[in-house]
Design a protein around this motif. Structure first.
Motif: not given
Length: 184
Positions: A155-156, A159-160, A162-163, A166
């Motif tokens: 999950e981490e 998230g990284k 996707l950042f 983005q």
């Protein structure tokens, strides 16, 4: 006198039969435990062997609940039964590691969560010692288990990622917005 000798012989015979049945039942229980261990080892992606000496009941209970929360399992088995199950699965080389107090942590979902849980409680209590592990059927050292614990969770990592994706889009949107403001 003869009656007394017969009573003693009868009593000894009955005790031997009971003892034999008890040993037979005990052997069956051990076979079931070995089968349970083999099943858990087969389903696990990562297995960590730890020395739990010095843990209090409260610390052990807290650790067990953390394992359950991550869909993992933690159990204390007799070393001989674990070694028998490992040998039946074709895994050897743990005879020197499985000495003294040993517990087994099974990681079913992924390779990281069980290592993280063990490492967290090791640093929290300073009582837990990682002996070794088995990653996808291969024996690994305690240092390798600690290295696995340092890897971010799935999950981490998502998230990284996707950042990272983005951020350029956000910068482009801000730049276009600033150009539009200047032209207006």
């Amino acid at each position: 006198m003869l009656v007394r000798a017969f009573e003693v012989l009868f009593f000894v015979t009955q005790n031997l039969i009971k003892r034999r049945n008890k040993v037979s039942a005990n052997l069956e229980v051990k076979k079931e435990v070995v089968s349970e261990i083999k099943d858990k080892l087969s389903k696990s992606k990562l297995v960590v062997f730890v020395d739990y000496r010095g843990l209090t009941v409260a610390e052990d209970t807290e650790m067990r609940s953390a394992f359950r929360k991550n869909n993992n399992d933690y159990k204390v088995y007799k070393n001989r039964l674990v070694l028998r199950a490992l040998n039946e699965l074709g895994i050897s080389g743990l005879e020197d590691k499985l000495q003294g107090t040993s517990a087994v942590a099974f990681g079913y979902e992924d390779e990281i969560s069980v290592a993280k849980t063990v490492a967290d409680f090791k640093s929290k209590t300073n009582k837990l010692e990682i002996k070794c592990g088995i990653l996808n059927g291969q024996l690994i050292s305690s240092d390798e288990v600690n290295t696995l614990a340092k890897i971010p969770s799935r999950e981490e990592l998502i998230g990284k990622l996707l950042f990272i994706f983005q951020n350029p889009m956000r910068s482009l949107a801000v730049a276009i917005n600033e150009i539009a403001k200047k032209q207006a």
